[in-house]
Design a protein around this motif. Sequence first.
Motif, PDB file in Angstrom:
ATOM      1  N   ASP A 194       0.962  -1.284  -0.013  1.00 62.15           N
ATOM      2  CA  ASP A 194       0.000   0.025   0.186  1.00 62.15           C
ATOM      3  C   ASP A 194       0.594   1.215  -0.061  1.00 62.15           C
ATOM      4  N   LYS A 214       2.031   1.878  -3.735  1.00 63.97           N
ATOM      5  CA  LYS A 214       0.759   2.488  -4.314  1.00 63.97           C
ATOM      6  C   LYS A 214       0.587   3.816  -4.058  1.00 63.97           C
ATOM      7  N   GLN A 215       0.571   4.248  -2.766  1.00 65.33           N
ATOM      8  CA  GLN A 215       0.308   5.436  -2.475  1.00 65.33           C
ATOM      9  C   GLN A 215       1.252   6.516  -3.082  1.00 65.33           C
ATOM     10  N   LYS A 268       3.054   6.040  -5.638  1.00 66.37           N
ATOM     11  CA  LYS A 268       2.718   5.953  -7.170  1.00 66.37           C
ATOM     12  C   LYS A 268       1.799   6.819  -7.510  1.00 66.37           C
ATOM     13  N   SER A 269       0.648   6.821  -6.865  1.00 64.98           N
ATOM     14  CA  SER A 269      -0.538   7.784  -7.075  1.00 64.98           C
ATOM     15  C   SER A 269      -0.376   9.114  -6.579  1.00 64.98           C
ATOM     16  N   GLU A 283       1.872  10.646  -9.676  1.00 65.87           N
ATOM     17  CA  GLU A 283       1.104  10.862 -10.916  1.00 65.87           C
ATOM     18  C   GLU A 283       0.211  12.064 -10.769  1.00 65.87           C
ATOM     19  N   LYS A 284      -0.215  12.528  -9.596  1.00 68.11           N
ATOM     20  CA  LYS A 284      -1.067  13.601  -9.179  1.00 68.11           C
ATOM     21  C   LYS A 284       0.019  14.836  -9.383  1.00 68.11           C
ATOM     22  N   GLU A 308       5.385   0.494 -10.825  1.00 65.09           N
ATOM     23  CA  GLU A 308       5.953  -0.045  -9.770  1.00 65.09           C
ATOM     24  C   GLU A 308       6.912  -0.978 -10.185  1.00 65.09           C
ATOM     25  N   ASN A 332      -0.721  17.065  -2.532  1.00 71.75           N
ATOM     26  CA  ASN A 332      -0.335  15.747  -2.591  1.00 71.75           C
ATOM     27  C   ASN A 332       1.021  15.294  -1.929  1.00 71.75           C
ATOM     28  N   SER A 361      -7.377   7.853 -16.214  1.00 69.47           N
ATOM     29  CA  SER A 361      -5.913   8.250 -15.966  1.00 69.47           C
ATOM     30  C   SER A 361      -5.042   8.309 -17.025  1.00 69.47           C
ATOM     31  N   ASP A 393      -5.662  -1.542 -11.715  1.00 68.07           N
ATOM     32  CA  ASP A 393      -6.366  -0.245 -11.406  1.00 68.07           C
ATOM     33  C   ASP A 393      -6.855   0.296 -12.822  1.00 68.07           C
ATOM     34  N   GLU A 439     -10.627   1.127 -14.023  1.00 68.96           N
ATOM     35  CA  GLU A 439     -10.619   2.493 -14.546  1.00 68.96           C
ATOM     36  C   GLU A 439     -11.533   2.578 -15.823  1.00 68.96           C
TER      37      GLU A 439
END
Length: 818
Positions: free
Chosen positions: A100, A103-104, A106-107, A110-111, A125, A305, A449, A634, A638
């Motif tokens: 997790d 993943k956090q 990575k997110s 991107e933002k 990843e 972010n 995305s 993911d 999406e």
Amino acid sequence: MFTPTVLAASLLKDPMLLFLSGLALLVLFFWYFATDVEIRKRNIGTILIIGTCVLCALAIYPPKENLKGGINLVGGFSYTLQVQPKIDEDTGKPIPLTPDDLKQAKSIIEKRLNALGTTEMEVVEQGTDKILVQIPGVAAEDAPGVRKTLDQVAKLELRRVNQDGFKQDGPGNLTLAERIFKREAPRMPGYTAYEYKQTHEDIERTSYVLLTNRAALTGKDVQEAWPNNQMGKVAVSIRLTSAGEDKMINLTKDMKEGQDSIAVLLDNEVLTAPVVQKVPLGRDFEITGQSNLEEARSLSNALKNPLENPMRIINDREISPKLGATVVKQGMWSGIVGLSITALFVLIYYRTAGIVALFGLAVNGLMVFGGMALFNFTFSLPGIAGMILTIGMAVDANVLIYERLREELAAGKSLKTAISAAYDKAFSAIFDSNITSLITAIILFWVGSGSIKGFAVTLTIGLLSSMFSAILVTRVLFRWANDLKLLKRLTFLDLIKSTKWDFLSKAKLSYVISGILIAASVGAVAYRGESSLGVDFTGGSILTFQLDDKHLDPHEVETAVAKVETAKLASVQSEKSITGELLTIRCAEGDAPKIEAALREAFPLLAEKRMSGDNEVYAIAANVEGVSASLGSDFMKESLLALGLGLIGILIYITLRFEFSFALGGFVALLHDVVLSAGIVILLGSELSLIHVGALLTIAGYSINDTIVIFDRIRESLKSSEETDVKELMNEAINATLSRTILTSLTTIVTVAIIAIFGGAALKDFAIMILIGLVIGTYSSIFIASPVVLWWSQRKGGSLRKEVLRTTLAESDIHATP
């Protein structure tokens, strides 16, 4: 003297000037449709066209700087980030990383880098603690700025300042905070000393503050952050959440005004430590100390972010385009040839009216490129898919108008009256088909995305520009031609004669054919399982060769890799780092050893060996690392969610504009086209990849456009004719639009077929899938969508005509005089 470059820079870099220019064009646009005076309409339209073209041309110029390509087309920079563990505040020991955490991180990356989806970047990843970031079009001089954005944790903390830290005692009259910081005094339990650097009039001054160990507020309490520049003072404004506001009140309610202080820390460095002038503080406050607005903007984006885990950049590389210059040229030239053939066909078939249509298409192309440049959007393969779709829809709009014009002239109307009636009758079909596609584009942008957003952005700009060029630009040209007496008559070729085929009687046969194909497609997916998905979806391994100052041609490597029997198709990429050139191959897990062996056999450079101690090893070592899917589960979710919401949006719109029977027919046909197109590609032995996602989105947009045009004609026939046999009326409507359906499909198919033949291997899969989708979409609009409409309306003895006349919006259609 104003050169085009200077003029473009002055207009586009001044937000106020750009805003006023856009506002003026918008006012002209609404004025154009509001007025009924023909001469005024013509003049306003002319100014609007010229103004729009000038603005777009300035946005594009110079094209090498303002038209940005995706990483597949232009290359860029690659960064490998290592996610660091968090530190437990109580024990001071690192907390082990979890999936997790990765993943956090990575997110958030991107933002930070792609909040609007304007850049076709790739974030994946890699292993258990690394993230690979590839960003297109990054110049060498911009790379440090990107590096800083990636490196910034943005761990925001607000801590109370201990006023005892400012007391001066001991040798040299140092403050207590400074002595603790320099370890000249013992640490005070519960407090830590920090260095605090301040710059005033270019003079830097260092002081020291003593802060509590526990933060009163953190970045999790930030609801919004934005840069501002008031009276030359740059700052970042912060708005807290409700919980953050409560924490701020608790922190400051007992403080003394003009005496106590709060320190704001970012990534464990003190940014500012202002004295509280009002207590208690509430929801909003500012962080000062930024040297310019760009720095404030970067900080505010990072604060919105924040990373929970620090990251370290362990490698950065300059990467070559995955497709290569040769493939890009092939794609461009095949596209130019295909569009040229389409333009030639329009010119020959519609003659003088064809010249008008080509001018409209040229304005449409200028607006697409201008819009992309104006908003710094990136062209990528999915983006090019959006362009193909919008060009096809722009051609379709002109064909719709001209086929209507042919009917009006055949009815004996004068040229001026016929042109006006043709535009008026074609407007609702053009409007509805574009709006349904626009609904899909907006939902794709909202839910999707990365590449899906890129497609949605290009499609949105293309749809708006195609409506503008087809409805307004060509209409204004016809007005000038009529007013200047340049146009006395129009003649068209008539290769597709009127037909009276009974399409709806073939409904059962079409259901059987479609059912068999869908069953075969589902069976192929079930049989092949994960092998039907490419590495983009499933993940795999990255095989890396460190070539240093040596070089291998990526296309020769691709040819060698293609000869290896692999579980999945592999992709080859050439990269450059500070240590030299690298060759990377992304492949399925387990394929790396076979590919490595094949490449060492095919290329003497990779087969060279050297002695390492007593052992003989390869001179160029190979490294294999696991890598996550570039799209992954993911992305799959999406995509499906975006498509599902798009279908629901279209269902609602068609229900409001037409009737539920039509909405159901369009829904079934669109679902049929997407499932069957993907299924046939899998049946042919291909793997679904990112390229196919772009193609599927293109097919969905094209299919609903085709269906809406037929529905619009059916609705018009039901409202205007007294014929009681609804099935007969529907057949007549389908026959009436058949010439338009065939002409539009053929022109688009020719363009895509040329890309498939001459566009190179990289674009072949994309073009083939679109070709399959075009044929299926044309078939379903006639043989699936319309029969479903008739079946649903008659299933309980109902009447489709009554339903149409009863629908409020159907009785008050959108009418505008273009």
